[in-house]
Write a protein that holds these residues in place. Sequence first.
Motif, short mmCIF file in Angstrom:
data_model
loop_
_atom_site.label_atom_id
_atom_site.label_comp_id
_atom_site.label_asym_id
_atom_site.label_seq_id
_atom_site.Cartn_x
_atom_site.Cartn_y
_atom_site.Cartn_z
N UNK A 33 -2.88 -1.87 14.37
CA UNK A 33 -1.61 -1.29 14.78
C UNK A 33 -1.23 -0.11 13.88
N UNK A 34 -1.37 -0.31 12.58
CA UNK A 34 -1.06 0.77 11.65
C UNK A 34 -1.98 1.97 11.92
N UNK A 35 -3.25 1.68 12.15
CA UNK A 35 -4.22 2.73 12.41
C UNK A 35 -3.88 3.52 13.66
N UNK A 36 -3.51 2.78 14.72
CA UNK A 36 -3.18 3.46 15.98
C UNK A 36 -1.94 4.33 15.82
N UNK A 37 -0.94 3.83 15.08
CA UNK A 37 0.27 4.63 14.88
C UNK A 37 -0.04 5.87 14.05
N UNK A 38 -0.86 5.69 13.03
CA UNK A 38 -1.23 6.86 12.22
C UNK A 38 -1.97 7.88 13.10
N UNK A 39 -2.81 7.37 14.01
CA UNK A 39 -3.58 8.23 14.91
C UNK A 39 -2.65 9.05 15.80
N UNK A 40 -1.67 8.36 16.38
CA UNK A 40 -0.73 9.07 17.28
C UNK A 40 0.00 10.19 16.55
N UNK A 41 0.52 9.87 15.38
CA UNK A 41 1.32 10.89 14.69
C UNK A 41 0.42 12.03 14.20
N UNK A 42 -0.83 11.69 13.88
CA UNK A 42 -1.77 12.72 13.43
C UNK A 42 -2.13 13.66 14.57
N UNK A 43 -2.30 13.07 15.76
CA UNK A 43 -2.59 13.90 16.93
C UNK A 43 -1.42 14.84 17.20
N UNK A 44 -0.22 14.28 17.13
CA UNK A 44 0.97 15.09 17.38
C UNK A 44 1.09 16.20 16.34
N UNK A 166 8.39 -13.64 7.83
CA UNK A 166 8.60 -12.60 8.83
C UNK A 166 8.73 -11.23 8.15
N UNK A 167 9.39 -11.22 7.01
CA UNK A 167 9.56 -9.97 6.28
C UNK A 167 8.21 -9.39 5.86
N UNK A 168 7.30 -10.30 5.43
CA UNK A 168 6.00 -9.84 4.95
C UNK A 168 5.16 -9.23 6.06
N UNK A 169 5.51 -9.57 7.31
CA UNK A 169 4.76 -8.99 8.43
C UNK A 169 4.91 -7.48 8.49
N UNK A 170 5.96 -6.97 7.86
CA UNK A 170 6.21 -5.52 7.91
C UNK A 170 5.45 -4.77 6.82
N UNK A 171 4.56 -5.47 6.10
CA UNK A 171 3.76 -4.82 5.03
C UNK A 171 3.00 -3.60 5.55
N UNK A 172 2.41 -3.79 6.73
CA UNK A 172 1.61 -2.68 7.28
C UNK A 172 2.49 -1.47 7.57
N UNK A 173 3.69 -1.72 8.07
CA UNK A 173 4.58 -0.61 8.42
C UNK A 173 5.09 0.08 7.15
N UNK A 174 5.35 -0.71 6.10
CA UNK A 174 5.77 -0.12 4.82
C UNK A 174 4.67 0.82 4.31
N UNK A 175 3.43 0.31 4.35
CA UNK A 175 2.29 1.09 3.87
C UNK A 175 2.12 2.36 4.71
N UNK A 176 2.34 2.21 6.01
CA UNK A 176 2.27 3.35 6.92
C UNK A 176 3.28 4.42 6.50
N UNK A 177 4.47 3.96 6.13
CA UNK A 177 5.52 4.89 5.69
C UNK A 177 5.06 5.69 4.48
#
Lengths: 630, 339
Positions: A33-44, A166-177
């Motif tokens: 999921x993190x990879x795909x989001x990074x991909x989208x923003x990179x394409x943009x 549940x909070x720890x699930x957002x680790x990937x999104x934090x790292x993405x940030x």
Amino acid sequence: MDTPVRSKDADGREILDSVVIRFAGDSGDGMQLAGMQFTQTTAVAGNDLATFPDFPAEIRAPAGTTFGVSGFQIHFASHDVLTPGDEPDVLVAMNPAALKVNLRDVPSGGLIILNTGAFTPQNLKKAGYEKNPLEDGTLDPYRKLEIDVSKLVVAAVEPFGLGTKEALRAKNVWTLGLLYWLFGRDRTPTIEWLKKKFAKRPDIAEANIAALNAGHVYGETAELPTGVAAYKIPKADLPRGHYRNITGNEALAWGLATAGRLAELPVFYGSYPITPASSVLHSLAGLKHYGVTTFQAEDEIAAICSAIGASYAGIIGATATSGPGMALKGEAMGLAIMTELPLVIFDVQRAGPSTGMPTKTEQSDLFQAVWGRNGDAPLVVLAPATPGECFYMAIEAVRLAIKYMTPVIVLSDGYIANGAEPWAIPSFADLPKIPVAFRTDPAGFHPYVRDPETLARNWAKPGTPGLEHRIGGIEKNFASGHISYDPENHQKMTKTRADKVLGVAKDLPLQKVEIGNERGKMVVVGWGSTYGSIHQAVRRARKDGLDVSHVHVRHLWPLPSNLADLLGGFERVLVPELNNGQLVRLLRAEYLIPADPMDKISGMPFRVAELEQEIRVKLAAPLVRNNRLS
Amino acid sequence: MDTPNKPLTQKDFVSDQEVRWCPGCGDYAILAAIQHTLPKLGVTREKTVFVSGIGCSSRFPYYMSTYGFHTIHGRAPAIATGVKLANPELDVWMVTGDGDGLSIGGNHFLHVLRRNVDLQILMFNNRIYGLTKGQYSPTSLVGLKTPSTPLGSLDMPINPCLLALGANGRFVARGIDTSTSTLGDLFVAAHGHRGSSFIEILQNCPVFNDGAWDNVTMRDIASENQLWVEHGKPLLFGKDKRKGLRLAPGGSHVEVVTLGEGGVTEADVAVHDQTNRTLAFLLAQLALPDFPMAFGVLYCDPVPSYDSAVTAQNATAVEKSGAGDIDRLLRGGHTWRVE
């Protein structure tokens, strides 16, 4: 980063040409999921890119173990990108297991972003570390960003009242940030995506957005260690146009739906779930309003048989599968060949015989596609080289299947299926229509009356008055189509079926050289998903003045009509494949040329460097022919 | 269905192909029954499709002057499903045998019935493999000596009607090859049922399993050993219809009673209700020697067919989202322009 740092821009960011990032974590950590989001923003952001998701077959391997590690690699650049990159410049390791599995790929001096919060004695033990690699000097050759993401993310989402788990699930999104800050990415597309994804749980959406922002703020405000900076990768100089990211499987599905519209016929897609082909079914199941009927059959055989039934009834029958499923479909392909019905088969290849390695890529179904049926059973085999090409190959498959009344196999693979690339979106109006002519005239009708040019029999669909006829898998008379055991007739029919398929070559573009001269010391011949790696390797070798060309075969059966002549113009033919030597044997058998194999059977794509090395070694070696494959 | 200009006759459904079944094969009678019945159904030749698998029975389509597809072993249900989904206006008949339909094609048989694709499925059951020269089949009785079972077959046989009911088949019937007029009635009923209509047809293979059904079909014992069921009618059989089936107290099984014996009257005899699934199971498993074998429409309880549901779902998708536009599809989601 594969080209050196050039300069800094006005806001102090270092300017890079090209970066490879690998996200690695537990299967449940949301790395894809993190990879795909990074991909989208990179394409943009205007970079060219290629991605490579690499995940385990287990849905959820035990957390923290090495066999549960899921990875996603993205290569993005200010120039054209052909591969997801040989080695990661940046490794994001969410736990010790992810570090253990991926560290060997990181070149010395590479940047490693670590979630120290996951380096607990328990996790270290699960990953098989006897000592903590953060403390024992293991990471000395690298630049490091050690952050307790677990702790920071829990703090960031505290106001939303989520439990720790549940909070720890957002680790990937934090790292993405954090990565968004490091590489100057806009957070907006991901924020919009989170809002949409969690529309029914706004609290979760808000918590994730907070985590994303917190990661970003951390980058802005934290004192980064020496050697770590903020970066900028200028826009790539891509041809003008309207772009999107596309994966191979999406492209196959959309291509098939588009082909239906181009032929003005409904599409019937019968399939049975199998990795890595399933997502074609998922995509098409959402396209019912495009005249697509999807049918999840009880098994692979029923899947292809239902598609044959649909083709017989006068619409476009298609199916998709992967290696073991192809094996099961073999008999039915024979039926479609014998009854000369159009049929489209996508084979998204995976590694190994039997179940093999379902989530790993390979090109080892070539023989199965070209030869793998009982009797002399010819059909057409195509192979797209990139995710975007899958779209056009699906359309081409439908066109050839209808024009020649034959099954057509499209050989994709796990690497193209899941990999993404920016794709210049075509306009429907620019795509050539697919002509369809059903037989309706009863005068002189026999089911096996052929077009003298294409040798295709006429397509007479049930429901047409006066054309009632019977077909089946038993050999039939050349003219009437009635059952025939006549020896001469069988010889004639076998030759006719072969000639019909070989005649497709007249309809194909002549084989071109992708890069390099049309004659010379060496040609590297590839097919399918190895396109990017081979192209880059040949490009690098040529930069050093080596006489080497790249030929990429997209029509594997029949082979392009000028291929023999073209290959004959080179002293050496090197055939790199992700199998134990299949195209190389086909070329040797068909053309009697001394082609050399280069095989890789590890479930992983070629690295550019290993191909480049092989080109150099082979070019330097004396020309000796023992006519044996290694 | 289009109404043909001129009423069709039995002859119109006979193809120009020479029929190549063994002399005395039960398939001839079934073929004649179909060719006799189709004109009565008001169908056209061009909209009628016969799909078969492999085996003696599966040569059937060649002898019909309709559309026909002789396919591969066991897979006719899947191919017929594709035909029907591609064009629901076609009237699709599927012909299979006990080997083709229950052995190699057992899986597909199960699924076509539970999906309820609108087909007429005719299974010719001769309890033997004919085309491969006489090996035992999934319906052969234990102990049958064949080339592959010289000491006698050990496999328990399948009861096709029970299996069809178990697979949630919504129309289950049983007939006999040589009983042409009753067979014709079953074809009419099956054709009128929207959904999968399954008919098991007891069929004699004079070469490899001659007389396999004699204990049921021989004329002199037929009345004692055949129970012909009819919706709304009492389950009577035997000479002068003196015997009947009575539901035992609690309804868990049936018992044979004789009218006039022990005060039994016709009122005690169960009445056939073809929508009663439990009764259908009881009827399907009746076996000699303790019971007569049940024939006729054992079960018929229609629900919407699979193909109609697929068509409806496709239509709803168009209603909801409009006829899909390729340009919109390709441009959906994240896109960007390079100028």
